[in-house]
Enzyme design. Sequence first.
Site, short mmCIF file in Angstrom:
data_model
loop_
_atom_site.label_atom_id
_atom_site.label_comp_id
_atom_site.label_asym_id
_atom_site.label_seq_id
_atom_site.Cartn_x
_atom_site.Cartn_y
_atom_site.Cartn_z
N ASP A 14 0.85 -1.19 0.00
CA ASP A 14 0.00 0.00 0.00
C ASP A 14 0.89 1.25 0.00
OD1 ASP A 14 -2.50 1.54 0.57
OD2 ASP A 14 -1.52 1.86 2.51
N ASP A 16 -0.19 5.18 0.94
CA ASP A 16 -0.40 6.19 1.97
C ASP A 16 -0.38 5.58 3.37
OD1 ASP A 16 -0.79 8.38 0.12
OD2 ASP A 16 -2.68 7.41 -0.38
#
Length: 181
Positions: A14, A16
């Site tokens: 991922d 953020d």
Amino acid sequence: MTRQTFDVQAVFIDRDGTIGGTCHFIHPKDFKLFPNAQEAINLLKRVGLKVFAISNQYRISRGEATIEEFTEQFTKFGFDQAYICPHEQECNCRKPKSGMLIEASEQHHLDLTRCIVIGDVGDTDMLVAHAVGAQKIIVRTGWGEASLTKYRKNWIQTRPDYIAEDILDAVNWILKNKINL
């Protein structure tokens, strides 16, 4: 120097809160990696693993950024490919739905049960990993600490395989426990 992997085919990471930024949208031109994040990505690449970005980015649908800007950023960081959901509304690719992982598995002939997902959000990153049988690593950065405490009830039926302090800790765990060095 490429080393032979013995169980893991790919690692999905991922953006953020996991490799940098904050828990909120940051345009790719303003996004900054966490200390050691680039080292972590490089370590995975050095042992011959495929490294893919997997990211919900609904601000694309609002015209605040483009898929191309995100793709260019992930390429610069060394990811093999980026899977990005640009939708704000319900769709099959937005985590925790598994569309992005399934697309990657079809394109790269992956057995998702031999892959790892690293993220900071329990009710998206960990649930999407669980849905496809991938191993799950949650990092305490970004939303990670809150996912493990305040929001744990949202994904209580799923257990991470490892809880990492940050992305480098996650990668070191993979190298120590999943790779034949």
